[in-house]
Write a protein that holds these residues in place. Structure first.
Motif, short mmCIF file in Angstrom:
data_model
loop_
_atom_site.label_atom_id
_atom_site.label_comp_id
_atom_site.label_asym_id
_atom_site.label_seq_id
_atom_site.Cartn_x
_atom_site.Cartn_y
_atom_site.Cartn_z
N PRO A 140 6.33 48.71 0.45
CA PRO A 140 4.99 49.20 0.77
C PRO A 140 3.95 48.11 0.56
N GLY A 141 2.88 48.16 1.34
CA GLY A 141 1.76 47.27 1.08
C GLY A 141 1.16 47.57 -0.28
N LEU A 142 0.58 46.55 -0.90
CA LEU A 142 -0.07 46.74 -2.19
C LEU A 142 -1.40 47.46 -1.99
N ILE A 143 -1.82 48.19 -3.02
CA ILE A 143 -3.06 48.96 -2.95
C ILE A 143 -4.00 48.51 -4.06
N ASN A 144 -5.18 48.09 -3.67
CA ASN A 144 -6.23 47.71 -4.60
C ASN A 144 -7.13 48.92 -4.79
N ALA A 145 -6.99 49.59 -5.93
CA ALA A 145 -7.62 50.89 -6.12
C ALA A 145 -9.06 50.83 -6.59
N HIS A 146 -9.57 49.62 -6.84
CA HIS A 146 -10.98 49.52 -7.26
C HIS A 146 -11.47 48.10 -7.09
N LEU A 147 -12.44 47.92 -6.21
CA LEU A 147 -13.08 46.62 -6.08
C LEU A 147 -14.52 46.79 -5.64
N SER A 149 -17.70 41.06 3.55
CA SER A 149 -16.57 41.99 3.55
C SER A 149 -15.34 41.35 4.17
N MET A 150 -15.55 40.48 5.16
CA MET A 150 -14.43 39.80 5.79
C MET A 150 -13.71 38.88 4.81
N VAL A 151 -14.44 38.22 3.93
CA VAL A 151 -13.81 37.38 2.92
C VAL A 151 -12.81 38.20 2.12
N VAL A 152 -13.21 39.41 1.74
CA VAL A 152 -12.34 40.30 0.98
C VAL A 152 -11.15 40.75 1.82
N ALA A 153 -11.41 41.16 3.06
CA ALA A 153 -10.34 41.65 3.93
C ALA A 153 -9.31 40.56 4.22
N ILE A 154 -9.78 39.36 4.49
CA ILE A 154 -8.87 38.26 4.84
C ILE A 154 -7.94 37.94 3.68
N GLU A 155 -8.51 37.72 2.50
CA GLU A 155 -7.67 37.36 1.36
C GLU A 155 -6.76 38.51 0.96
N SER A 156 -7.27 39.74 1.07
CA SER A 156 -6.45 40.90 0.73
C SER A 156 -5.23 40.99 1.64
N LEU A 157 -5.45 40.96 2.94
CA LEU A 157 -4.35 41.12 3.88
C LEU A 157 -3.34 39.98 3.76
N VAL A 170 -2.19 43.06 0.48
CA VAL A 170 -2.94 44.31 0.23
C VAL A 170 -3.20 44.98 1.57
N THR A 171 -2.65 46.15 1.76
CA THR A 171 -2.85 46.88 3.02
C THR A 171 -3.91 47.96 2.91
N CYS A 172 -4.30 48.29 1.68
CA CYS A 172 -5.23 49.40 1.46
C CYS A 172 -6.10 49.08 0.26
N LEU A 173 -7.39 49.31 0.38
CA LEU A 173 -8.30 49.04 -0.73
C LEU A 173 -9.35 50.14 -0.85
N THR A 174 -9.85 50.27 -2.07
CA THR A 174 -10.97 51.18 -2.35
C THR A 174 -12.15 50.32 -2.75
N ASP A 175 -13.19 50.33 -1.92
CA ASP A 175 -14.33 49.44 -2.11
C ASP A 175 -15.56 50.26 -2.50
N ASP A 176 -15.98 50.09 -3.74
CA ASP A 176 -17.17 50.76 -4.26
C ASP A 176 -18.35 49.83 -4.03
#
Length: 505
Positions: A58-65, A106-114, A118-124
């Motif tokens: 499974p892709g990794l999940i970042n549950a809080h950022l 937001s793209m900086v976060v998406a690029i490094e995550s993917l 990281v396939t799924c994130l929760t962004d507060d």
């Protein structure tokens, strides 16, 4: 469209095999996993990926950022939370960012995550001085364009910030208090209107974007706001996402302001339930932990961020034993400096080995991986859709090369993932059935052009933000005094951050 990954080592993290790797095939049909097993029939016209020597998981999940901090990556060090916030979340002088800057941030976060699995994130998402729908839309568009799964929020506070910090009225000058009093936080009605419109516009976009409710913390929000947004969260079946007792200062806050712990305060307001996700949960007592377990809440353990801020170590084993769902998060991109979840897993696997000499209580690699996959999905209330490889779930997965140096010599694959891998062995990342990273290249966006554009805008931003930092530095002596004062209070809770005699009285 059918994709069959043939003859791979599969780590499902769910279903009958759980965290035990096995040899098999994974059949993806459209945006979902159709079947997992050995020697699956090959549909006509299917794309076949050779899985020999590969791991599918499974892709990794970042549950809080907090993606808003991406513009401050590696800008700050050696500051505890309350002083660091003066600069990353300034009280005075901040102006609204442009939608384009938010998109690029937001793209900086998406690029490094993917690229690191990281396939799924929760962004507060917090915006100063307050968030607009257009600003939230810019972040949503970035995540949508990159192809990541995301749950996003409008982070909200509706109390005078100084009233959320114990003893601030004693330490902050009258002149600065008067400046803070001029700020006008949103009313409950204004935030509810914003949330309803955001939910209507963004929730469900592309099958990957969701909206959640995110009152910042119980000491930063009125009971009226928290209870009103909790009702919406329950109605929409989205997370009620908040922060509780990250630092010793916040551990002191509950008794100082409410005569009880912040967890008890939340429970008394009816805000603790399975839809509640709590970031941090460090300075909690056994009674707090029992409350959390009875309520069935989720906690997001932000291992690296908590270490960088000197906040302490969450009592993860006790939380798990009480029945709390424990996920993992990077937290902000300024207190972690990266959204890489392989780093967080590694730190999580290590740090709890020094919290007790009883090694039977240390976390296993399987538990760490569970926290970064299925537990993360459950914290976002999407455990029925993602977080494990099971027929019927969304096809969010990684294809990892097992012939790299990270897996050589190969022993326990779960230990390799937690302690040896760093994301460099990833060959493909799939989200919602679509390959969004292929051999290190993002397939849906031009990474090089986007990063170059952001770099070109940073000199002007840094000039502006240096002025904001200077304005807020006036609060530093008072916040330093509050930090020292609170860290002398004996709460009867030890969280590996020193002792009550750290400073002289």
């Amino acid at each position: 469209m059918s994709i069959v990954i043939r003859g791979a080592t599969v780590l499902a993290m769910g279903g009958p095999n759980g965290s035990t790797p096995f040899l098999g095939d994974v059949h993806v049909e459209g945006d979902r996993i159709k079947a997992i097993g050995a020697d699956l029939p090959l549909p006509e016209g299917a794309t076949v990926i050779d899985g020999s020597g590969k791991l599918v998981m499974p892709g990794l999940i970042n549950a809080h950022l907090h993606s808003g901090e991406a513009l401050f990556k590696s800008r700050y060090d050696n500051l505890p939370l309350e002083l660091w916030m003066l600069y990353a979340y300034p009280i005075l002088g901040a102006k609204a960012l442009s939608e384009r800057m938010i998109y690029l941030r937001s793209m900086v976060v998406a690029i490094e995550s993917l690229k690191t699995g990281v396939t799924c994130l929760t962004d507060d998402i917090f915006e100063a001085p307050r968030q607009s729908l257009a600003q939230l839309g810019a972040a949503v568009s970035a995540y949508d364009d990159a192809g990541i799964r995301a749950t996003v929020s409008g982070h909200v506070m509706d109390r005078d910030f100084l009233d959320s910090i114990p003893f601030s009225r004693e330490h902050v000058s009258a002149e600065l208090q008067a400046e803070v009093a001029k700020l006008t936080p949103p009313t409950t009605e204004e935030y509810l209107a914003f949330a309803k419109e955001a939910y209507a516009q963004f929730h469900g976009r592309s099958g990957r974007i969701r909206f959640m409710l995110a009152p910042s913390a119980p000491q930063r929000c009125t009971p009226e706001l928290m209870q009103a947004v909790n009702a919406l969260a329950l109605e929409w079946q989205v997370p009620f996402h908040t922060h509780i007792v990250e630092t010793k200062v916040q551990g002191v806050t509950g008794p100082a302001m409410y005569g009880k712990s912040l967890m008890r305060y939340m429970a008394d307001l009816g805000l603790m339930h399975p839809g509640t996700t709590i970031a941090h949960s460090i300075w909690v007592s056994p009674d707090d932990i029992a409350l959390m377990g009875e309520a069935g809440v989720s906690v997001v353990h932000n291992t690296i961020s908590n270490q960088k801020l000197g906040a302490g170590v969450a009592p993860v084993r006790q939380l798990l034993s009480a029945g709390v769902n424990v996920a993992l998060g990077s937290d902000g991109i300024s207190t972690n400096d990266t959204p890489r979840m392989f780093d967080v897993m590694h730190a999580c696997g290590l740090i709890h080995k020094v919290t007790t000499p009883d090694y039977s209580q240390w976390l296993s690699s399987a538990e760490v991986l569970h926290a970064c996959t299925l537990a993360g999905a459950r914290s976002a209330l999407i455990g029925h859709e993602t977080g494990s490889l099971e027929a019927g779930k969304k096809a969010d997965l990684l294809v990892i090369n097992l012939d790299t140096v990270c897996f050589t010599p190969r022993h326990d694959i779960l230990n390799h993932l937690v302690y040896s891998e760093n994301g460099s062995s990833i060959e493909k990342v799939m989200v919602n059935g679509e390959i969004v990273v292929d051999n290190g290249r993002l397939t849906k966006i031009d990474e090089k052009a986007l990063l170059a554009e952001l770099r070109s805008l940073m000199p002007a931003f840094n000039d502006y933000h240096s002025g904001v930092e200077a304005a807020n530095r006036a609060f530093a002596p008072a916040f330093d005094a509050i930090h020292r004062r609170c860290n002398q209070v004996d709460l009867g809770i030890h969280r590996l951050v020193g002792t009550s005699d750290m400073w002289p009285a």
